[in-house]
Design a protein around this motif. Structure first.
Motif, mmCIF file in Angstrom:
data_model
loop_
_atom_site.group_PDB
_atom_site.id
_atom_site.type_symbol
_atom_site.label_atom_id
_atom_site.label_comp_id
_atom_site.label_asym_id
_atom_site.label_seq_id
_atom_site.Cartn_x
_atom_site.Cartn_y
_atom_site.Cartn_z
ATOM 1 N N ALA A 2 0.772 -1.207 0.056
ATOM 2 C CA ALA A 2 -0.003 0.205 0.005
ATOM 3 C C ALA A 2 0.912 1.355 0.041
ATOM 4 C CB ALA A 2 -1.013 0.038 1.281
ATOM 5 N N CYS A 3 1.876 1.277 0.534
ATOM 6 C CA CYS A 3 3.193 2.302 0.563
ATOM 7 C C CYS A 3 3.794 2.545 -0.933
ATOM 8 C CB CYS A 3 3.807 2.183 1.931
ATOM 9 S SG CYS A 3 2.907 2.142 3.328
ATOM 10 N N ALA A 4 4.050 1.575 -1.440
ATOM 11 C CA ALA A 4 4.732 1.554 -2.751
ATOM 12 C C ALA A 4 4.423 2.751 -3.725
ATOM 13 C CB ALA A 4 4.834 0.262 -3.464
ATOM 14 N N SER A 8 6.337 11.358 0.405
ATOM 15 C CA SER A 8 6.559 11.482 1.806
ATOM 16 C C SER A 8 5.432 12.081 2.294
ATOM 17 C CB SER A 8 7.809 12.237 2.103
ATOM 18 O OG SER A 8 8.991 11.529 1.645
ATOM 19 N N ASP A 9 4.769 13.136 1.500
ATOM 20 C CA ASP A 9 3.775 13.693 2.125
ATOM 21 C C ASP A 9 2.360 12.719 2.033
ATOM 22 O OD1 ASP A 9 4.902 16.255 2.402
ATOM 23 O OD2 ASP A 9 4.389 17.091 0.519
ATOM 24 N N GLN A 10 2.261 11.984 1.019
ATOM 25 C CA GLN A 10 1.114 11.036 0.897
ATOM 26 C C GLN A 10 1.198 9.979 2.151
ATOM 27 O OE1 GLN A 10 2.001 9.785 -3.136
ATOM 28 N NE2 GLN A 10 -0.136 10.471 -3.684
ATOM 29 N N LEU A 11 2.651 9.764 2.410
ATOM 30 C CA LEU A 11 2.797 8.576 3.760
ATOM 31 C C LEU A 11 2.190 9.416 4.891
ATOM 32 C CD1 LEU A 11 5.977 6.978 2.431
ATOM 33 C CD2 LEU A 11 3.740 5.788 2.737
ATOM 34 N N LEU A 16 -8.414 10.228 8.448
ATOM 35 C CA LEU A 16 -9.572 11.158 8.709
ATOM 36 C C LEU A 16 -9.556 11.913 9.660
ATOM 37 C CD1 LEU A 16 -12.220 8.139 8.988
ATOM 38 C CD2 LEU A 16 -12.114 9.317 6.961
ATOM 39 N N THR A 17 -9.859 13.096 9.420
ATOM 40 C CA THR A 17 -9.839 14.064 10.494
ATOM 41 C C THR A 17 -10.844 13.766 11.665
ATOM 42 O OG1 THR A 17 -9.757 15.876 8.603
ATOM 43 C CG2 THR A 17 -10.129 16.504 10.871
ATOM 44 N N PRO A 18 -10.535 13.833 12.938
ATOM 45 C CA PRO A 18 -9.427 14.412 13.308
ATOM 46 C C PRO A 18 -8.243 13.222 13.774
ATOM 47 C CG PRO A 18 -11.079 14.031 15.262
ATOM 48 C CD PRO A 18 -11.673 13.492 13.757
ATOM 49 N N SER A 19 -8.363 12.154 12.991
ATOM 50 C CA SER A 19 -7.553 10.810 13.263
ATOM 51 C C SER A 19 -5.978 11.357 13.019
ATOM 52 C CB SER A 19 -7.736 9.835 12.177
ATOM 53 O OG SER A 19 -6.854 8.750 12.462
ATOM 54 N N GLY A 20 -5.190 10.680 13.921
ATOM 55 C CA GLY A 20 -3.904 10.878 13.632
ATOM 56 C C GLY A 20 -3.015 9.723 13.007
ATOM 57 N N LEU A 21 -4.014 9.035 12.345
ATOM 58 C CA LEU A 21 -3.629 7.851 11.606
ATOM 59 C C LEU A 21 -3.237 7.923 10.458
ATOM 60 C CD1 LEU A 21 -3.396 4.659 12.210
ATOM 61 C CD2 LEU A 21 -5.737 4.416 11.066
ATOM 62 N N SER A 22 -1.834 7.357 9.916
ATOM 63 C CA SER A 22 -1.261 7.684 8.748
ATOM 64 C C SER A 22 -0.603 6.075 8.568
ATOM 65 C CB SER A 22 -0.189 8.666 8.552
ATOM 66 O OG SER A 22 0.712 8.397 9.462
ATOM 67 N N LEU A 23 -0.441 6.072 7.078
ATOM 68 C CA LEU A 23 0.461 4.770 6.565
ATOM 69 C C LEU A 23 1.921 4.881 7.357
ATOM 70 C CD1 LEU A 23 -0.713 4.589 2.896
ATOM 71 C CD2 LEU A 23 -1.355 3.042 4.940
ATOM 72 N N PRO A 66 10.230 9.031 6.184
ATOM 73 C CA PRO A 66 9.752 7.656 5.560
ATOM 74 C C PRO A 66 10.854 6.687 5.226
ATOM 75 C CG PRO A 66 8.507 9.560 4.547
ATOM 76 C CD PRO A 66 9.922 10.046 5.526
ATOM 77 N N VAL A 67 12.177 7.239 4.854
ATOM 78 C CA VAL A 67 13.201 6.374 4.542
ATOM 79 C C VAL A 67 13.814 5.603 5.862
ATOM 80 C CG1 VAL A 67 15.784 6.030 3.697
ATOM 81 C CG2 VAL A 67 13.998 7.288 2.458
#
Length: 93
Positions: A2-4, A8-11, A16-23, A66-67
């Protein structure tokens, strides 16, 4: 997978707002999960998280690299496999 190919910005993008969840936060979290379960729980090592909660933890990705996150996760996965291999060889004797 899913990350491929994501930037960096997309990762860093929140689900969802106000979620802090990201890939990227999930990748960092999984590196800490690998470390905790395989080093501390299975192997009895005294290990601490890569991203301590006092510093915002794995999910604080605003300035995260991300790296670094992926390298850390891959290193922890490799170490986990080594621990499992060693445990299998010890138990088969």
């Amino acid at each position: 997978m899913a990350c491929a190919g994501l930037t960096s910005d997309q990762l860093r993008e929140r689900a969802l707002t106000p979620s802090g969840l990201s890939l990227l936060g999930l990748v960092r979290h999984m590196a800490d999960v690998e470390r905790t379960w395989f080093r501390s729980v299975l192997n009895g090592e005294n290990s601490s998280a890569h991203w301590p909660r006092s510093d915002g933890g794995a999910f604080d990705v605003d300035t995260a690299d991300p790296v670094e996150a992926f390298e850390t996760w891959h290193e922890e996965c490799a170490r986990s496999r080594d621990i499992v291999d060693a445990a299998c060889h010890t138990s088969s004797r």
